[in-house]
Design an enzyme around this catalytic site. Structure first.
Site, short mmCIF file in Angstrom:
data_model
loop_
_atom_site.label_atom_id
_atom_site.label_comp_id
_atom_site.label_asym_id
_atom_site.label_seq_id
_atom_site.Cartn_x
_atom_site.Cartn_y
_atom_site.Cartn_z
N ASN A 1 0.82 -1.20 0.00
CA ASN A 1 0.00 0.00 0.00
C ASN A 1 0.86 1.26 0.00
OD1 ASN A 1 -1.90 1.96 0.29
ND2 ASN A 1 -2.79 1.19 2.16
N ASP A 2 1.42 1.58 1.16
CA ASP A 2 2.15 2.85 1.29
C ASP A 2 3.29 2.98 0.28
OD1 ASP A 2 0.60 3.76 3.40
OD2 ASP A 2 1.78 2.64 4.87
#
Lengths: 100, 464
Positions: B393-394
């Protein structure tokens, strides 16, 4: 004037840091996990100290307090040596190249 | 065996250990490297037996304990699933730390055995070395235990902070140094025990404020500490193999910590002092208004990828949690049959320890020459048809490049948004560990696949 042996050991230490620095930078990032497990295994060479501690003193009483700490350290280090090298080996066996 | 001869053999062990690390520069040479390491260890142990030369009843016990510990270690090594490598390594670090403490205690109790003087009158240098070795070893031990508990999920991954925490750590650190000084003057055993005790506490306090997302840094850092502890004991025992190894391991862990910090664009101190991973950012999430998201299913994904000419897979920790690596490999095999070119892109901090994703993919029989690091592959996203983000994600958040206000601004990210379409497998729209919304979810070329990573991948395999 004589040089203190400590200075020699310090020299080995400092030079080894430099060797470590260059060797570790050349490790491919995909093998960073095996790098951690193998450094873990080799740092258990501390077992050398554990063996000396365990065998110290007279053989009449081999379970003095200092010996007991030595024996305990042997168990811990042995777990690490066998566990570390074997798990590294297991991981490295999995790295395969594309079948051509 | 004479002291000179054994010292030469210890040097040989040290060189073999250097070669063991050198082997890891490529997967082809790595297995040979591991054998060098084993040989170095065997030499060290045998030489120590010969040097001590005491083959009485104690020797039998040493062998028994050696075999006992070895069997436990071997059992763990064969049983451990690859997803659990981070906690295994943390656990092993704690053992090295504790072994260092025990050896130091033993040397303090019986300095004669180590040629360090006599009880109550230990050589000054040795006293400093053994207390430093014991202190670092104790910090490594308790710190690794906390890291282990956090990684294992027994303890919450969220940082534990309280007021004056850093001040307390500072005071305790100074106390250790003062006690070492005092120990040198007084040689009192109570002081020595206090040093060990305080160091155990410092280890705990040092790791509890660090959040779950920063675990790659923590593990590398503890790796480094275990090396410095070994080096400290090496100086005490005047043993070259231990000094060399300690230096190697110490610098190895330090470099890995540096690489991990760089992968997150954070300074080492920023990580150590805690922060990120705290939940405060999630709560004041400004972008609460519902932005439109394109929602897809497995058939859509299969269709997109089947008709693509190149696909890049971006795995993250979520893939490990869902154990989706084998399903992923099946999906890639099916795609390859359709003539799609597939490669994998790995971010430096993907997973819970350095190189974690690479091991998991290797376990699923993914050839390592299809797996690329961030710098190697980042330019390829612009020419790729589909990016398949699974469990990451990040590390894909374009905000890191565009928004100086964002906490992850400046962090190197994978340019997945540049590919023609992005498939994002995720359970929900919730933010990642950094607690920030991922801009990528709302892009026109992003198709969200809301499901468990493994289930979704299996479904895609079916519809291929």
């Amino acid at each position: 004037m004589e040089i203190d042996p400590f200075i020699f050991r310090l020299s080995i230490f400092i030079l080894s840091i430099f060797v470590g620095y260059y060797v570790v930078w050349s490790v491919t990032p995909s093998l960073h996990t095996p790098l951690m497990s193998v450094t873990n295994a080799i740092s258990s060479v501390i077992i050398v100290g554990a063996i000396i501690a365990a065998l110290a003193g007279s053989s009449k009483n081999i379970f003095e307090l200092s010996n007991i700490f030595g024996f305990l350290a042997i168990i811990l280090a042995a777990v690490n040596i066998f566990g570390g090298f074997l798990v590294t080996q297991r991981m490295l066996q999995m790295y395969k190249k594309k079948k051509k | 065996m004479s002291a000179n001869l054994s010292a030469t053999f210890y040097l040989l062990s040290g060189i073999l250990f250097i070669l063991a690390l050198r082997g890891l520069s490529s997967p082809e040479t790595s297995r040979q490297g591991n054998y060098f390491g084993i040989a170095g260890m065997a030499i060290s142990i045998i030489v120590t037996f010969l040097a001590v030369g005491n083959f009485g009843s104690g020797f039998i016990y040493v062998l028994i304990f050696l075999v006992l510990g070895g069997s436990i270690g071997a059992f763990i090594a064969f049983k451990i699933p690859m997803t659990a490598m981070p906690e295994l390594v943390a656990g092993f670090h704690s053992l090295v730390g504790l072994a260092a403490v025990f050896v130091a205690i033993s040397a303090f109790l019986k300095p004669e055995a180590f040629n360090l003087g006599v009880t109550g009158n230990i050589k000054l240098a040795s006293l400093i070395e053994m207390s430093l070795g014991a202190a670092i070893g104790a910090i490594t031990f308790s710190g690794s235990i906390i890291a282990f508990l956090k990684l294992r999920g027994i303890m919450s991954g969220s940082p534990i902070t309280f007021k004056g925490q850093h001040l307390i750590n500072l005071i305790l650190g100074l106390a250790i140094l003062f006690l070492i000084y005092y120990l040198c003057k007084s040689q009192l055993s109570n002081i020595f025990w206090s040093i060990v005790l305080i160091s155990f506490i410092v280890g705990v306090l040092l790791i509890i404020p660090i959040g779950g997302a920063d675990m790659p840094v923590v593990i590398s850092m503890l790796n480094s500490y275990s090396g410095w502890a070994a080096a400290g004991i090496g100086f005490t025992l005047e043993n070259t193999a231990l000094i060399i190894t300690g230096a190697l391991v110490g610098s190895s862990g330090a470099i890995l910590s540096y690489i991990m910090c760089k992968g997150m664009n954070r300074s080492f101190f920023n990580v150590i002092l805690g922060g990120w991973g705290a939940n405060d950012q999630t709560s004041d999430n400004k972008t609460k208004e519902q932005k439109p998201v394109k929602n897809g299913n497995a058939d859509d994904a299969a269709f997109l990828m089947k008709n693509a000419s190149s696909v890049i897979i971006v795995p993250g920790y979520g893939m490990a949690v869902a154990q989706a690596q084998h399903a992923l490999r099946e999906m890639v095999d099916a795609l390859k049959k359709n003539g799609v070119k597939v490669s994998y892109a790995i971010h430096p901090v993907a997973g819970r320890m350095p190189g974690h994703m690479n091991v998991l993919l290797a376990e699923a029989n993914v050839p390592y020459d299809e797996v690329f690091e961030l710098e190697e592959i980042n330019n390829d996203f612009a020419n790729c048809d589909v990016a398949y983000v699974i469990g990451a994600n990040d590390v894909t958040n374009p905000v890191a490049k565009s928004d100086p206000q964002s906490p992850i601004y400046g962090m190197p990210v994978l340019d997945v948004e540049k590919s023609k379409s992005v498939l994002f497998v995720k359970r929900s729209l919730s933010p990642g560990y950094a607690g920030i919304d991922n801009d990528l979810f709302y892009r026109d070329n992003t198709l969200m696949l809301f499901a468990d990573a493994k289930k979704m991948t299996e479904e895609i395999v079916k519809s291929l």
